[in-house]
Design an enzyme around this catalytic site. Structure first.
Site, mmCIF file in Angstrom:
data_model
loop_
_atom_site.group_PDB
_atom_site.id
_atom_site.type_symbol
_atom_site.label_atom_id
_atom_site.label_comp_id
_atom_site.label_asym_id
_atom_site.label_seq_id
_atom_site.Cartn_x
_atom_site.Cartn_y
_atom_site.Cartn_z
ATOM 1 N N GLY A 15 37.478 -8.055 25.706
ATOM 2 C CA GLY A 15 38.027 -6.789 26.444
ATOM 3 C C GLY A 15 37.278 -6.271 27.469
ATOM 4 O O GLY A 15 37.226 -5.092 27.727
ATOM 5 N N SER A 16 36.649 -7.483 28.372
ATOM 6 C CA SER A 16 36.069 -7.046 29.695
ATOM 7 C C SER A 16 36.812 -6.069 30.546
ATOM 8 O O SER A 16 36.330 -5.339 31.355
ATOM 9 C CB SER A 16 35.056 -8.038 30.037
ATOM 10 O OG SER A 16 36.001 -8.864 30.718
ATOM 11 N N ASN A 17 38.063 -6.678 30.495
ATOM 12 C CA ASN A 17 39.083 -6.149 31.472
ATOM 13 C C ASN A 17 39.437 -4.631 30.910
ATOM 14 O O ASN A 17 39.629 -3.693 31.910
ATOM 15 C CB ASN A 17 40.112 -6.778 31.859
ATOM 16 C CG ASN A 17 40.170 -7.982 32.976
ATOM 17 O OD1 ASN A 17 40.102 -7.786 34.033
ATOM 18 N ND2 ASN A 17 40.123 -9.317 32.401
ATOM 19 N N ARG A 95 49.445 -12.900 22.816
ATOM 20 C CA ARG A 95 50.713 -12.994 22.365
ATOM 21 C C ARG A 95 51.818 -13.213 23.237
ATOM 22 O O ARG A 95 51.766 -12.529 24.154
ATOM 23 C CB ARG A 95 51.117 -11.920 21.299
ATOM 24 C CG ARG A 95 50.084 -11.779 20.032
ATOM 25 C CD ARG A 95 49.952 -12.806 19.315
ATOM 26 N NE ARG A 95 51.173 -13.475 18.512
ATOM 27 C CZ ARG A 95 51.373 -14.445 18.045
ATOM 28 N NH1 ARG A 95 50.070 -15.376 17.862
ATOM 29 N NH2 ARG A 95 52.318 -15.034 17.342
ATOM 30 N N ASN A 111 50.187 -7.411 33.785
ATOM 31 C CA ASN A 111 49.188 -8.426 33.134
ATOM 32 C C ASN A 111 48.236 -8.781 34.312
ATOM 33 O O ASN A 111 48.411 -8.591 35.375
ATOM 34 C CB ASN A 111 49.880 -9.716 32.582
ATOM 35 C CG ASN A 111 49.283 -10.703 31.893
ATOM 36 O OD1 ASN A 111 48.358 -10.430 31.174
ATOM 37 N ND2 ASN A 111 49.432 -11.778 32.312
ATOM 38 N N HIS A 113 46.138 -12.230 35.280
ATOM 39 C CA HIS A 113 45.970 -13.677 34.895
ATOM 40 C C HIS A 113 44.805 -14.383 35.867
ATOM 41 O O HIS A 113 44.768 -13.937 36.936
ATOM 42 C CB HIS A 113 47.470 -14.416 35.334
ATOM 43 C CG HIS A 113 47.335 -15.863 34.913
ATOM 44 N ND1 HIS A 113 47.522 -16.363 33.655
ATOM 45 C CD2 HIS A 113 47.496 -16.930 35.864
ATOM 46 C CE1 HIS A 113 47.467 -17.886 33.870
ATOM 47 N NE2 HIS A 113 47.293 -17.863 34.992
ATOM 48 N N GLU A 147 59.791 -14.721 31.714
ATOM 49 C CA GLU A 147 58.916 -15.922 32.003
ATOM 50 C C GLU A 147 57.594 -15.753 31.991
ATOM 51 O O GLU A 147 57.172 -15.040 32.832
ATOM 52 C CB GLU A 147 59.465 -16.711 33.176
ATOM 53 C CG GLU A 147 61.186 -17.044 33.050
ATOM 54 C CD GLU A 147 61.759 -15.654 33.341
ATOM 55 O OE1 GLU A 147 61.349 -14.603 34.160
ATOM 56 O OE2 GLU A 147 62.874 -15.327 32.682
ATOM 57 N N GLU A 178 38.638 -10.034 38.596
ATOM 58 C CA GLU A 178 39.522 -9.252 37.630
ATOM 59 C C GLU A 178 39.297 -7.896 37.476
ATOM 60 O O GLU A 178 40.091 -6.944 37.567
ATOM 61 C CB GLU A 178 39.508 -10.126 36.484
ATOM 62 C CG GLU A 178 39.936 -11.504 36.530
ATOM 63 C CD GLU A 178 40.215 -12.161 35.122
ATOM 64 O OE1 GLU A 178 40.543 -11.614 34.054
ATOM 65 O OE2 GLU A 178 39.677 -13.316 34.964
HETATM 66 C C1 GRF Z 1 40.693 -12.657 31.225
HETATM 67 O O1 GRF Z 1 40.127 -13.996 31.944
HETATM 68 C C2 GRF Z 1 42.242 -12.393 31.568
HETATM 69 O O2 GRF Z 1 42.677 -12.712 33.010
HETATM 70 C C3 GRF Z 1 43.102 -13.422 30.647
HETATM 71 O O3 GRF Z 1 42.122 -13.264 29.672
HETATM 72 C C4 GRF Z 1 40.771 -13.106 29.957
HETATM 73 C C5 GRF Z 1 40.538 -11.738 28.791
HETATM 74 O O4 GRF Z 1 39.177 -11.352 29.178
HETATM 75 N N1 GRF Z 1 44.198 -13.102 30.609
HETATM 76 P P1 GRF Z 1 38.645 -10.091 28.668
HETATM 77 O O5 GRF Z 1 38.940 -10.033 27.252
HETATM 78 O O6 GRF Z 1 39.379 -9.091 29.613
HETATM 79 O O7 GRF Z 1 37.368 -10.043 28.753
#
Ligand code: GRF
Length: 209
Positions: A15-17, A95, A111, A113, A147, A178
């Site tokens: 969960g760092s994002n 998921r 999302n 990526h 997709e 990110e």
């Molecule tokens: C991140 O690299 C994100 O781009 C990818 O999964 C990772 C999740 O990292 N989809 P976090 O849980 O947000 O630290």
């Protein structure tokens, strides 16, 4: 100022994002508030951070639904409705979502990526970027379409791939990107400055009742 958009962040891991979004949303002029964090795994480490930040958390454990993806997504959707969520941010949510769920949240589902889409869709992006020998690598925030990793880009930024980079060093540098672009992209969506209305959205594919 207009009412802040109510945002749910969906996680499966550290969960760092999610934390980057929570921190950004503390600013008074930020157009969104993180209202809810949902995990599909009860032991996702990110849940602890969300609770410490005083954010409501809920678990919708996909395993309790067996193969019934419809039931899982209906339960997820019910949580989002109950919390009157406007925008859903996927942040390491592991998921795949069906066209039903994606259609229901279309234009309000984003999302992040860890690659410069359309390069390196799917998993192990850093390993694949190194194997391909690319000079630049990065991250993309995009609207979600059925997709995987294919919707319109909201924001993207890149870093140089440096001599001697490993999967870990490259991942760490991309993760900084990110954490910077996800809050910026959510701001654009919450302010209505980035929009996506898919063709035929008035008739999303439905589950049979
Ligand atoms: C991140 O690299 C994100 O781009 C990818 O999964 C990772 C999740 O990292 N989809 P976090 O849980 O947000 O630290």
């Amino acid at each position: 100022m207009t009412t802040k958009k109510r945002v749910a962040v969906l996680i499966s891991g550290r969960g760092s994002n999610m934390t980057a979004l929570i921190d950004a949303a503390k600013a008074q002029d930020y157009p969104a508030e993180i209202t809810l964090v949902v995990s599909n795994l009860p032991d996702a480490p990110g849940l602890t951070g969300a609770r410490q930040a005083g954010i409501a958390t809920t678990i919708v454990d996909h395993r309790t639904f067996g193969d019934d993806r419809q039931a899982f997504e209906r339960a997820l959707d019910a949580q989002l409705q109950a919390h009157r969520i406007d925008i859903v941010c996927l942040a390491g949510f592991m998921r795949l979502l069906t066209p039903w769920f994606v259609g229901r949240w279309s234009g309000r589902l984003i999302n992040i990526h860890p690659a410069l889409l359309p390069q390196f869709k799917g998993l192990h992006t850093h390993r694949r970027a190194l194997a391909a020998g690319v000079k630049r690598h990065g991250a993309t925030v995009h609207f979600v379409v059925p997709e995987t990793d294919s919707g319109p880009t909201i924001l993207q930024d890149s870093v140089s791939v440096i001599e001697g980079d490993t999967e870990e060093t490259l991942a760490a540098r991309v993760l900084e990107v990110e954490h910077r672009i996800y809050p910026q992209a959510l701001r654009l969506v919450a302010e209505g400055r980035a929009t996506f209305v898919p063709a035929g959205d008035e008739d999303p594919p439905g589950y049979q009742d």
